[in-house]
Design a protein around this motif. Structure first.
Motif, PDB file in Angstrom:
ATOM      1  N   ASN A   1       3.272   1.222  -0.788  1.00 47.48           N
ATOM      2  CA  ASN A   1       3.651   1.588  -2.155  1.00 47.48           C
ATOM      3  C   ASN A   1       3.459   0.419  -3.130  1.00 47.48           C
ATOM      4  O   ASN A   1       3.024   0.609  -4.266  1.00 47.48           O
ATOM      5  CB  ASN A   1       5.127   1.996  -2.183  1.00 47.48           C
TER       6      ASN A   1
ATOM      7  N   ARG B   1      -0.113  -0.029  -3.978  1.00 47.38           N
ATOM      8  CA  ARG B   1      -0.524   1.054  -4.885  1.00 47.38           C
ATOM      9  C   ARG B   1      -0.078   0.748  -6.313  1.00 47.38           C
ATOM     10  O   ARG B   1      -0.842   0.922  -7.271  1.00 47.38           O
ATOM     11  CB  ARG B   1       0.099   2.376  -4.395  1.00 47.38           C
TER      12      ARG B   1
ATOM     13  N   VAL C   1      -4.224   0.724   3.019  1.00 47.50           N
ATOM     14  CA  VAL C   1      -4.385   0.273   1.622  1.00 47.50           C
ATOM     15  C   VAL C   1      -5.822  -0.111   1.281  1.00 47.50           C
ATOM     16  O   VAL C   1      -6.147  -0.323   0.113  1.00 47.50           O
ATOM     17  CB  VAL C   1      -3.452  -0.923   1.291  1.00 47.50           C
TER      18      VAL C   1
ATOM     19  N   GLN D   1      -7.513   1.569  -1.544  1.00 48.32           N
ATOM     20  CA  GLN D   1      -6.938   1.385  -2.889  1.00 48.32           C
ATOM     21  C   GLN D   1      -7.559   0.182  -3.611  1.00 48.32           C
ATOM     22  O   GLN D   1      -7.457   0.055  -4.822  1.00 48.32           O
ATOM     23  CB  GLN D   1      -5.428   1.106  -2.789  1.00 48.32           C
TER      24      GLN D   1
ATOM     25  N   SER E   1      -4.919   7.262 -13.965  1.00 51.86           N
ATOM     26  CA  SER E   1      -4.179   7.988 -12.934  1.00 51.86           C
ATOM     27  C   SER E   1      -3.401   9.143 -13.543  1.00 51.86           C
ATOM     28  O   SER E   1      -3.394  10.258 -13.019  1.00 51.86           O
ATOM     29  CB  SER E   1      -3.233   7.019 -12.226  1.00 51.86           C
TER      30      SER E   1
END
Lengths: 401, 63
Positions: A107, A110, A134, A137, B52
């Protein structure tokens, strides 16, 4: 020649960053002036947790590990937003503590990327699934560096004492797969060079690994790493600072010859897709074998004020520190772990930082530190003395410090 | 800050709250932003966060 990743002067001269240098100069020029300009660090080292799943014989952060301290996720996310408003450009997830052990690791990565910050991860590689989660990302400019330090399974296990089931080859196979998923991420194989005569935090002799440098380089290249980086084993001195204990006399000369030979073989592996990097302070460590006085070594000769305290800080679960060298050390603490959790705390932390830089005498405190920020500090110091503005360079797109 | 599954919306709310506080606390920054005579002020929401949110609000073409 300064390695690009340690060219902090060049990074600070980038048009998007140079304002932070001007503000640091402005704050230091008038001790009574308010630091309320909203400008925080450009880059932070972020320790997510003190927990670690390895028991490395050489761990320089041994004393601050596994204390049970970890960031609260909500406080940390609030801090990330505040820091990004204050001009933060990059985060290096690192330790004291293994980042991937932190329960909210995925998290946090992110959130870092949603905030458009550059993200680097320094990991032991022992939780490959977390890294794989990850990897997609991350964007160009981001990197993952794994602390592996060995060219053979036996040396890897002896140095790191990982949990059962973790192997050097297993980690390297994970990297090869992750590289296929997201080739934009730059993967590094980190290698701390150890030599006979060094001892760990429990005074147990450390395993020497200098003779495996070339072998590790071949493994790194074959596994899809983008580079291997070599740096000297660091030890803490009586003041808690990180130092290099290079052997004196003939032993030092023999070691220099061995490392030169290994580096020469390693460099034969270099091509357009794979690099061999040598830390600035590895070369500097070798100079000590010439019996030079420490104060004559350029990297140990600091200006009084460490301006890098304004520009790069270390946020850990036990507090905010001014330099990675003093991670966990109260003498360089700038605030608590919530030092950036909200604008009021940010402003108080900026004031604390100014007061600390004015009183912290780097000439004395860091006299035994081969400081990678040395050139940047002298550059800003010269601007401070001359009253000149910093020269604006080119935008490198690299904000890690 | 409360974490939900909608991490980007949480971050936007946090961003706006902190930004408002920053402007109140940093008069120089606020003065720069209000120097113009525009009816609207550009707020520097990070591009990745903006994208996003925009992606989340795209209508589902299958419905």
């Amino acid at each position: 020649m300064v390695n690009r990743i340690h060219d902090f002067v060049g990074k600070l001269q980038q048009p998007s960053v140079v304002g932070h240098v001007e503000e640091a100069l402005s704050v230091m020029a008038d001790p009574r002036a308010s630091s309320c300009n909203g400008s925080g660090p450009v880059s932070i080292n972020l320790d997510l947790t003190t927990a670690c799943n390895y028991k490395c014989d050489h761990c320089i952060d041994f004393e601050i590990l596994n204390t049970g301290d970890a960031h609260g996720q909500d406080t940390l996310l609030e801090s990330l937003v505040t820091l990004s408003l204050a001009g933060l450009r990059s985060i290096i997830l690192i330790g004291g503590g293994e980042p991937t052990v932190y329960p909210h690791f995925v998290n946090i990565v992110r959130a870092i990327k949603l905030l458009n910050l550059q993200c680097a991860i320094v990991s032991n590689g022992g939780r490959p699934a977390r890294l794989a989660a990850v990897a997609d990302q991350l964007t160009p400019g981001d990197w993952i560096r794994l602390s592996l330090d060995a060219g053979t399974e036996e040396t890897f296990i002896a140095m790191h004492r990982p949990l059962r089931g973790v192997t050097l080859n297993g980690i390297c196979e994970m990297v090869a797969e992750a590289k296929k998923v997201n080739p934009k991420v730059r993967w590094g194989f980190s290698y701390i060079v150890s030599w006979p005569g060094l001892t760990g935090p429990n005074l147990v002799p450390l395993l020497a690994n200098a003779e495996e440098m070339a072998r590790a380089t071949v493994l790194a290249k074959e596994s899809g790493f983008d580079y291997i980086s070599f740096k000297p084993m660091l030890q803490r001195d009586s003041d808690g600072a990180e130092t290099i204990r290079w052997p004196a006399g003939e032993a030092g000369e023999r070691l220099r010859a061995e490392i030169d030979a290994q580096l020469s073989q390693a460099r034969a592996c270099e091509d357009e897709s794979f690099a061999v990097l040598e830390s600035l302070n590895l070369g500097q460590a070798a100079l000590d074998s010439g019996n030079r006085l420490h104060l004559e070594d350029p990297l140990r000769n600091q200006p009084k004020n460490c301006y890098m305290h304004f520009l790069r800080q270390v946020l850990t679960p036990t507090g905010l520190y001014g330099c990675p060298v003093y991670r966990g050390n109260p003498k360089d603490q700038l605030g608590g772990p919530d030092a950036f959790a909200g604008i009021p705390r940010l402003l108080a932390t900026l004031e604390n930082t100014k007061a600390h830089v004015q009183t912290f005498d780097a000439r004395y405190e860091c006299r035994n530190v081969a400081c990678l920020s040395n050139a940047a500090n002298w550059w800003i110091d010269s601007l401070s003395r001359s009253g000149q503005s910093p020269q604006v360079g080119v935008e490198l797109g690299d904000y890690y410090m | 800050m409360r974490l939900t599954d909608d991490l980007s919306a949480d971050l936007v709310r946090e961003w706006i709250a902190q930004y408002s506080q920053l402007l109140r606390a940093a008069p120089k920054l606020a003065a720069q932003l209000t120097a113009g005579r525009d009816d609207f002020t550009m707020v520097p929401v990070p591009r990745a966060l903006f994208d996003s949110l925009a992606a989340q609000r795209q209508p589902d073409p299958t419905q």
